[in-house]
Motif scaffolding. Sequence first.
Motif, PDB file in Angstrom:
ATOM      1  N   ILE B 134      -8.471  22.524 -10.346  1.00 22.08           N
ATOM      2  CA  ILE B 134      -8.833  21.585 -11.439  1.00 22.08           C
ATOM      3  C   ILE B 134      -8.396  20.411 -11.032  1.00 22.08           C
ATOM      4  O   ILE B 134      -7.252  20.292 -10.702  1.00 22.08           O
ATOM      5  CB  ILE B 134      -8.170  22.374 -12.628  1.00 22.08           C
ATOM      6  CG1 ILE B 134      -8.348  23.437 -12.917  1.00 22.08           C
ATOM      7  CG2 ILE B 134      -8.531  21.243 -13.700  1.00 22.08           C
ATOM      8  CD1 ILE B 134      -9.694  23.882 -13.392  1.00 22.08           C
ATOM      9  N   ASP B 135      -9.106  19.292 -10.858  1.00 25.52           N
ATOM     10  CA  ASP B 135      -8.899  18.001 -10.503  1.00 25.52           C
ATOM     11  C   ASP B 135      -8.522  17.273 -11.952  1.00 25.52           C
ATOM     12  O   ASP B 135      -9.563  17.088 -12.776  1.00 25.52           O
ATOM     13  CB  ASP B 135      -9.731  17.383  -9.765  1.00 25.52           C
ATOM     14  CG  ASP B 135     -10.183  18.003  -8.207  1.00 25.52           C
ATOM     15  OD1 ASP B 135      -9.123  18.448  -7.825  1.00 25.52           O
ATOM     16  OD2 ASP B 135     -11.229  18.014  -7.805  1.00 25.52           O
ATOM     17  N   VAL B 136      -7.299  16.737 -11.881  1.00 30.34           N
ATOM     18  CA  VAL B 136      -7.146  16.139 -13.423  1.00 30.34           C
ATOM     19  C   VAL B 136      -6.559  14.743 -13.255  1.00 30.34           C
ATOM     20  O   VAL B 136      -5.820  14.275 -11.977  1.00 30.34           O
ATOM     21  CB  VAL B 136      -6.034  16.869 -14.138  1.00 30.34           C
ATOM     22  CG1 VAL B 136      -6.383  18.341 -14.236  1.00 30.34           C
ATOM     23  CG2 VAL B 136      -4.765  16.867 -13.352  1.00 30.34           C
ATOM     24  N   LYS B 137      -6.752  13.943 -14.060  1.00 32.33           N
ATOM     25  CA  LYS B 137      -6.483  12.570 -14.051  1.00 32.33           C
ATOM     26  C   LYS B 137      -5.949  12.142 -15.544  1.00 32.33           C
ATOM     27  O   LYS B 137      -6.569  12.648 -16.374  1.00 32.33           O
ATOM     28  CB  LYS B 137      -7.656  11.531 -13.785  1.00 32.33           C
ATOM     29  CG  LYS B 137      -7.580  10.401 -13.430  1.00 32.33           C
ATOM     30  CD  LYS B 137      -8.950   9.721 -13.104  1.00 32.33           C
ATOM     31  CE  LYS B 137      -8.967   8.422 -12.278  1.00 32.33           C
ATOM     32  NZ  LYS B 137     -10.201   7.998 -11.881  1.00 32.33           N
ATOM     33  N   LYS B 138      -4.811  11.416 -15.278  1.00 28.48           N
ATOM     34  CA  LYS B 138      -4.246  10.884 -16.807  1.00 28.48           C
ATOM     35  C   LYS B 138      -4.952   9.580 -17.336  1.00 28.48           C
ATOM     36  O   LYS B 138      -5.354   8.806 -16.634  1.00 28.48           O
ATOM     37  CB  LYS B 138      -2.921  10.385 -16.476  1.00 28.48           C
ATOM     38  CG  LYS B 138      -1.958  10.712 -17.648  1.00 28.48           C
ATOM     39  CD  LYS B 138      -0.356  10.421 -17.431  1.00 28.48           C
ATOM     40  CE  LYS B 138       0.334  10.621 -18.555  1.00 28.48           C
ATOM     41  NZ  LYS B 138       1.977  10.325 -18.248  1.00 28.48           N
ATOM     42  N   GLU B 139      -5.046   9.890 -18.660  1.00 28.39           N
ATOM     43  CA  GLU B 139      -5.705   8.590 -19.631  1.00 28.39           C
ATOM     44  C   GLU B 139      -4.823   8.631 -20.701  1.00 28.39           C
ATOM     45  O   GLU B 139      -4.784   9.309 -21.415  1.00 28.39           O
ATOM     46  CB  GLU B 139      -6.929   8.903 -19.947  1.00 28.39           C
ATOM     47  CG  GLU B 139      -8.313   8.310 -18.833  1.00 28.39           C
ATOM     48  CD  GLU B 139      -9.520   8.884 -19.379  1.00 28.39           C
ATOM     49  OE1 GLU B 139      -9.686   8.464 -20.332  1.00 28.39           O
ATOM     50  OE2 GLU B 139     -10.370   9.185 -18.456  1.00 28.39           O
TER      51      GLU B 139
END
Lengths: 212, 261
Positions: B134-139
Amino acid sequence: MKNKIVHILDCGFGNISSVENAFNFLMVKNKTISNLDESDKITHLVIPGVGNFKSAIKKIKSKNIEKKINELSKKKCFILGICLGMQIMFEYGDENGGSKGLGFFKGSCKKFIFKKNPLPIPHVGFNLVKKPKTKIWKKIDKEAPFYFIHEYRIGNEIKKLNTKCFFGITNYQEDFVSYIENSNGNVFGAQFHPEKSQKNGLKFLENFSQLS
Amino acid sequence: MIFKRIIFSLLYNDRCFNLSRNFRLQKVGDIQWIKNNYGFGETASQIDELIITNVTRNLSKKDQNDFFHDINNLRKKIFVPLTIGGRIKDFEYAKNCFKNGADKILINTSIFDDINLVNKISNVYGSQAITVMIDVKKEGNEFFCYKECGEKKQTKLDQKFVKFLKKIKCGEIIINSIDNDGNGAGINLDLLNFFSEKFSKPLLLMGGAGKPEHIWETLKNKKVSGVVTANLFNFLGTGLKIARDECIKQGIKLPSFKETK
């Protein structure tokens, strides 16, 4: 010692090339075969396996090689089952609704049962094998790390059913049988993957190839 | 005994291996270069597993064959579990990955687009043969999951998604931080907050490991089964051996590998 040929059985359910690579690296002559039609010449047979019990047994039966493997096991042929290749050496496997195995060893292959604090399943990664003192374990530490990846396992209870056999034991919350060897010293089952176990695994395979 | 794992990941694009920084690729060298300059044989004797991800765009049949050719070349002297991933969108290609030495395949986009493919692979090869990444990015204060190599935003990382992950027929889950990818500044342990200690699948973290302490600090966490690093420059050569030795010194249970011949 290096002129023996290790035959690798490819029934369509194994990671054959990794095993081939390991023997090539060890400079052990090896040949991959998809049937046992010329089984007379075989002195060392490896049965690798990944996948599920039922479909593996189905493939073995559809290729009509069950009888040949049985014959070989009774002769002076060294047979090593790896992972699923070990599991199918038992009488029964629970996976996918259950099916009969080859029956070289008594007992059945079941899913891990955790009473409390369940550990992740499948059991993946390196784990220690407490080894027996037999030839195939020559020059390997008493407790050495080997690579495992499996959901089903041979429970410790089968030791009582196979009293003359030699066992390797691994703990994953419960003790299970990670290695079995018959009393004749010619049929071996390894739940771990020696072909994926760094130096120890290579030594194990080298020892196997040198059995005579 | 349960050992933890240090996994090395190679990014493959157009027949070359790459460095990645926040999912932007930088060509480093081809297979011979990896072998010659970084003694990959030595590195490989100090890892628990290897992941090779092919991120080549519009992967043609020829690209696939070239990829397998290079993998087969590389793995002749590597005796650790191999996971192959990237652009796996049909069963045939997955099958070929297994044929070419994969013990596991890495799935990302298909868990969103084609869960039936995941089920089919699992039914044939077993759930342990599938690693979900799972590739995750913070917002702001939230994390979002991405597909297509970090290109398409998909869904929020929340309890509903964690429940969905639990049900996927896979053997383990790697949470990869796009923000920390390649920055070498440390692994984002906040990502673990989404998972309880009882989460039923092995959980691995990726993105940000640059020093040995990043690895052992992460591995000390109970929820973590392993750390994945793709940091070519920091860890190739003797870097991983040093990291491994330091982890063991810190009390992390890792198998100890003596030098292979």
